[in-house]
Design an enzyme around this catalytic site. Structure first.
Site, PDB file in Angstrom:
ATOM      1  N   LYS A 178       7.091  -5.784   2.746  1.00  0.00           N
ATOM      2  CA  LYS A 178       7.316  -4.624   3.609  1.00  0.00           C
ATOM      3  C   LYS A 178       8.267  -3.624   2.959  1.00  0.00           C
ATOM      4  CE  LYS A 178       4.905  -4.525   5.777  1.00  0.00           C
ATOM      5  NZ  LYS A 178       3.616  -5.013   6.202  1.00  0.00           N
TER       6      LYS A 178
ATOM      7  N   TRP B 189      -9.637   9.027  -1.713  1.00  0.00           N
ATOM      8  CA  TRP B 189      -8.585   8.235  -2.353  1.00  0.00           C
ATOM      9  C   TRP B 189      -9.186   7.845  -3.694  1.00  0.00           C
ATOM     10  CZ3 TRP B 189      -7.596   3.199  -4.058  1.00  0.00           C
ATOM     11  CH2 TRP B 189      -6.248   2.820  -4.109  1.00  0.00           C
TER      12      TRP B 189
ATOM     13  N   ASN C   3     -18.084   6.951   0.814  1.00  0.00           N
ATOM     14  CA  ASN C   3     -17.031   5.936   0.639  1.00  0.00           C
ATOM     15  C   ASN C   3     -17.654   4.785  -0.109  1.00  0.00           C
ATOM     16  OD1 ASN C   3     -15.406   7.404   2.252  1.00  0.00           O
ATOM     17  ND2 ASN C   3     -15.220   5.894   3.883  1.00  0.00           N
ATOM     18  N   GLY C   4     -16.951   4.239  -1.078  1.00  0.00           N
ATOM     19  CA  GLY C   4     -17.496   3.096  -1.814  1.00  0.00           C
ATOM     20  C   GLY C   4     -17.535   3.413  -3.296  1.00  0.00           C
TER      21      GLY C   4
ATOM     22  N   LYS D 233      -4.730   2.430   3.988  1.00  0.00           N
ATOM     23  CA  LYS D 233      -4.715   1.500   5.117  1.00  0.00           C
ATOM     24  C   LYS D 233      -5.780   0.429   4.955  1.00  0.00           C
ATOM     25  CE  LYS D 233      -3.490  -0.150   9.082  1.00  0.00           C
ATOM     26  NZ  LYS D 233      -2.307  -1.021   9.009  1.00  0.00           N
TER      27      LYS D 233
ATOM     28  N   ARG E 118      -5.041   6.791   6.663  1.00  0.00           N
ATOM     29  CA  ARG E 118      -5.619   5.848   5.703  1.00  0.00           C
ATOM     30  C   ARG E 118      -5.133   6.129   4.276  1.00  0.00           C
ATOM     31  NH1 ARG E 118     -10.840   3.891   7.858  1.00  0.00           N
ATOM     32  NH2 ARG E 118     -11.515   3.630   5.731  1.00  0.00           N
TER      33      ARG E 118
ATOM     34  N   HIS F  59      14.892 -22.562 -10.132  1.00  0.00           N
ATOM     35  CA  HIS F  59      13.964 -22.721 -11.260  1.00  0.00           C
ATOM     36  C   HIS F  59      13.733 -21.397 -11.993  1.00  0.00           C
ATOM     37  CE1 HIS F  59      13.198 -26.819 -10.136  1.00  0.00           C
ATOM     38  NE2 HIS F  59      13.004 -26.423  -8.903  1.00  0.00           N
TER      39      HIS F  59
ATOM     40  N   GLU G 220       6.699  -1.815   0.060  1.00  0.00           N
ATOM     41  CA  GLU G 220       5.651  -0.856   0.403  1.00  0.00           C
ATOM     42  C   GLU G 220       6.183   0.389   1.101  1.00  0.00           C
ATOM     43  OE1 GLU G 220       3.413  -3.087   3.736  1.00  0.00           O
ATOM     44  OE2 GLU G 220       1.814  -2.086   2.686  1.00  0.00           O
TER      45      GLU G 220
ATOM     46  N   CYS H   7     -10.830   6.251   1.443  1.00  0.00           N
ATOM     47  CA  CYS H   7     -11.627   7.419   1.814  1.00  0.00           C
ATOM     48  C   CYS H   7     -12.019   7.375   3.285  1.00  0.00           C
ATOM     49  CB  CYS H   7     -12.892   7.460   0.981  1.00  0.00           C
ATOM     50  SG  CYS H   7     -12.573   7.482  -0.761  1.00  0.00           S
TER      51      CYS H   7
ATOM     52  N   GLU I 284       6.593 -11.743   3.195  1.00  0.00           N
ATOM     53  CA  GLU I 284       6.227 -10.549   3.951  1.00  0.00           C
ATOM     54  C   GLU I 284       7.404  -9.568   4.058  1.00  0.00           C
ATOM     55  OE1 GLU I 284       3.694  -9.060   4.681  1.00  0.00           O
ATOM     56  OE2 GLU I 284       4.254  -7.699   6.296  1.00  0.00           O
TER      57      GLU I 284
HETATM   58  O1  M6R Z   1      -7.101  -4.849   6.774  1.00  0.00           O
HETATM   59  P1  M6R Z   1      -6.597  -6.071   6.071  1.00  0.00           P
HETATM   60  O2  M6R Z   1      -5.705  -6.907   6.945  1.00  0.00           O
HETATM   61  O3  M6R Z   1      -7.697  -6.902   5.472  1.00  0.00           O
HETATM   62  O4  M6R Z   1      -5.719  -5.533   4.880  1.00  0.00           O
HETATM   63  C1  M6R Z   1      -5.183  -6.402   3.913  1.00  0.00           C
HETATM   64  C2  M6R Z   1      -4.122  -5.704   3.069  1.00  0.00           C
HETATM   65  O5  M6R Z   1      -4.667  -4.611   2.397  1.00  0.00           O
HETATM   66  C3  M6R Z   1      -2.962  -5.221   3.931  1.00  0.00           C
HETATM   67  O6  M6R Z   1      -2.384  -6.261   4.651  1.00  0.00           O
HETATM   68  C4  M6R Z   1      -1.890  -4.529   3.062  1.00  0.00           C
HETATM   69  O7  M6R Z   1      -1.192  -5.453   2.280  1.00  0.00           O
HETATM   70  C5  M6R Z   1      -0.973  -3.720   3.974  1.00  0.00           C
HETATM   71  N1  M6R Z   1      -0.599  -2.518   3.355  1.00  0.00           N
HETATM   72  C6  M6R Z   1       0.220  -4.495   4.397  1.00  0.00           C
HETATM   73  O8  M6R Z   1       1.165  -3.790   5.091  1.00  0.00           O
END
Ligand code: M6R
Length: 600
Positions: free
Chosen positions: A477, A72, A98-99, A595, A27, A496, A480, A2, A473
């Protein structure tokens, strides 16, 4: 997640709120809304969908005071009614939030008994009705009374036609800042929403309430002015089709910024101003817990290898989302390091609270200046990547790893790291931005590779030692941004389990630079080859032999083993980006993700 924007001043509020909301779109959101105090009849507009779908039909309300929100969904489905602003029974009090209000159900039941009529299923709505209940002529007093009754987290902005010349805002564990302009004030959950108006901001602390009026504002406690260091244009695409590729391409500069003024090559160490005040305490630390979520956790895993190998300190990485649910054994000689781009991730903040209660030293490795993690840790390192707008983290990740390398130097040289070793690491770190630039020149070839592999729905990413987190990672990526199933696996673990998945339809990306585990990686590649799995290798320049074994090779320059993940991640980011674009996805705002994850 949000986003909140509010405006009070001399200009029409609506266009400012609209522009602010657009700057928060990155976001991720599923609905949005505005409320403007327009003369006698407050204006309210809220809808599910994207702002651009409705822009043609927006009315043009008058009024110089207003609030707006991108939602969101957490509590309550994605519907117009559940979008914010929420309002009271008489439609006189409007609120964005927000929250999460954890005890909303209990409050809602009570308010319904008292005769309040609810319009939505959203937890936030209880706040507008509670404010209505407590309103006796002064909005901030009603807000204060309301917040005493709720459990949970909030950043809120409230306006009311019953006390019309103000916006009342408050926060608890959800970011909120005030933008201080010339005869105008803004409130926002994110600096991106205010930066076109002012760079003078005040970050609210937990439990603070502020009142913004046309010519002045007050907070219940005096707060210093801070300056946002980002340039205006940094949060724009600058001719790139997406923020994701812009941010990938920015990495030579963002890494340069992370390292600038911090490498003491002669002394073989790092100058970290943010740690100086507690350097004596850090000297005594015997153990490190590194706590983070998502991609930041992968950077933390690289840090774990570095800190153990070069600073000789036992280190362990925790998922922030699990940390407080297990019983971590932490003694007084442990320091906890929190890695977070946004500095606002709810799980990371909750773990930080837990650690603080136990009285340990806390350090932050954070991008957003003035964010909650930055403010609530004892000391830290800003990674200085500049604003990262795309949901998928790229430039912040490589800067987090570089910052962890700086920390390794700092702590290592306090202990038994030899001067020559410190000098070697500092010299290699200094070269990293240039090496990254060279890798980025292969963008076209990597795009071609993404085209070649675009019809595969499953990928295996493998690596060992420092490049195990790289493999994690890489998989993260592509999942996502391209919605492709991928597994990030230790090369040694393949046999394994994951080997069972491999066949000609399940390609592997093998991160195998020429380093101490190269031979072991070759055995893993052979295992895959024997099962007919296509292989893309990320290998060190000059390694021609690998071409005989794999289907495709992406070369990266030679560097120290501990710094390889920074280089190896670049082609993996490009591969994921192009795969996402080729599949026609919104790479900057992947579905279902946000985000900054400000809810648990
Ligand atoms: O703002 P932060 O680094 O704490 O966020 C952590 C994760 O939410 C963030 O890295 C998320 O996995 C991203 N979408 C990665 O690209």
């Amino acid at each position: 997640m949000c986003g909140i924007v509010g405006y009070i001043g001399k200009k029409p509020a609506f266009p400012i709120l609209l522009a602010g909301l657009k700057r928060l779109e990155y976001r991720g959101y599923d609905s949005f809304g505005f409320s403007v105090l327009d003369g006698k009849k407050p204006f309210l507009f809220k809808k599910t969908g994207k702002i651009s779908q409705f822009e043609q039909e927006f009315p043009d309300p008058n009024g110089e005071i207003g609030i707006a929100h991108t939602r969101w969904a957490t509590t309550g489905a994605v519907t117009d009614a559940n979008a914010h602003p929420h309002f009271d029974c008489k439609k006189e009090i409007f609120l964005v939030h927000n929250g999460i209000i954890e005890n909303y159900q209990e409050i809602r039941n009570q308010l319904i008994k008292e005769g309040h009529k609810f319009n939505s299923e959203c937890d936030t709505e209880v706040l507008s009705h509670l404010i209505e209940k407590h309103f006796r002529g002064n909005l901030e007093e009603a807000v204060r009374e309301t917040l005493r009754e709720v459990k949970g987290t909030y950043g809120i902005a409230v306006v009311s036609k019953r006390d019309p010349q103000k916006i009342v805002v408050a926060r608890l564990s959800s970011p909120l800042l005030l933008g201080i302009g010339q005869d105008e004030f803004l409130v926002a959950s994110d600096p991106a929403a205010v930066i076109t108006h002012t760079r003078q901001v005040i970050n609210l602390d937990d439990n603070e309430i502020a009142v913004l009026k046309p010519g002045n504002f007050f907070i219940l406690k005096e707060k210093p002015l801070e300056t946002i260091e980002w340039e205006r244009g940094e949060a724009e695409k600058k001719g790139y089709p997406h923020f994701t590729i812009k941010e990938i391409m920015e990495q030579p500069e963002s890494l340069e910024n992370t390292l600038k003024g911090r490498l003491l090559i002669n002394e073989g160490t790092a100058k970290l101003g943010g740690l100086e005040a507690i350097q004596d305490k850090l000297r005594k630390i015997k153990r490190l817990n590194i706590i983070a979520c998502g991609t930041a956790r992968h950077a933390a895993l690289v840090g774990e290898y570095m800190l153990e190998e070069y600073a000789n300190i036992p280190a362990e990485v925790d998922s922030a989302s699990e940390f407080r649910y297990r019983k971590p054994v932490l003694d007084k000689d442990t320091a906890a390091i929190f890695v977070s781009q946004s500095g606002e991730t709810a799980d990371t903040l909750a773990a930080l609270k837990e650690v603080k209660q136990r009285g340990l030293i806390t350090l932050g490795i954070v991008n957003v200046v003035g964010s909650s993690v930055a403010r609530e840790t004892d000391a830290g390192i800003y990674i200085r990547s500049g604003p990262e707008i795309a949901v998928a983290s790229t430039k912040a990740t490589t800067s987090q790893i570089a910052a962890l390398a700086l920390l390794t130097l700092f702590l290592g040289r306090q202990r038994d790291m030899a001067l020559v070793m410190g000098q070697r690491i500092t010299k290699e770190l200094a070269k990293i931005p240039e090496l990254v630039k060279k890798i980025l020149e292969q963008d076209v070839q990597i795009e071609e590779l993404a085209e070649k592999y675009k019809n595969f729905d499953n990928f295996m990413y493998i690596g060992r030692k420092y490049d195990y987190p790289t493999a994690r990672e890489g998989a993260h990526k592509i999942k996502e941004v391209a919605y492709v199933h991928a597994e990030g696996c230790r090369g040694g673990e393949l046999k394994h389990c994951e080997l069972a998945l491999i066949d000609e339809n399940f390609p592997t990306v093998a991160i195998c630079p020429s380093n101490s585990v190269y031979e072991k990686m070759m055995s893993n590649i052979e295992e895959i080859k024997a099962r007919g799995g296509p292989i893309i290798a990320v290998a060190t320049e000059g390694n021609e032999d690998i071409k005989n074994l794999v289907d495709d090779v992406i070369y990266i320059p030679k560097t120290l083993e501990m710094l390889t993940p920074i280089l190896a991640l670049i082609p993996l980011q490009l591969f994921a980006y192009h795969s996402g674009v080729l599949r026609g996805h919104n790479v900057d705002k992947p579905r279902n993700l946000a985000k900054s994850v400000t809810v648990e």
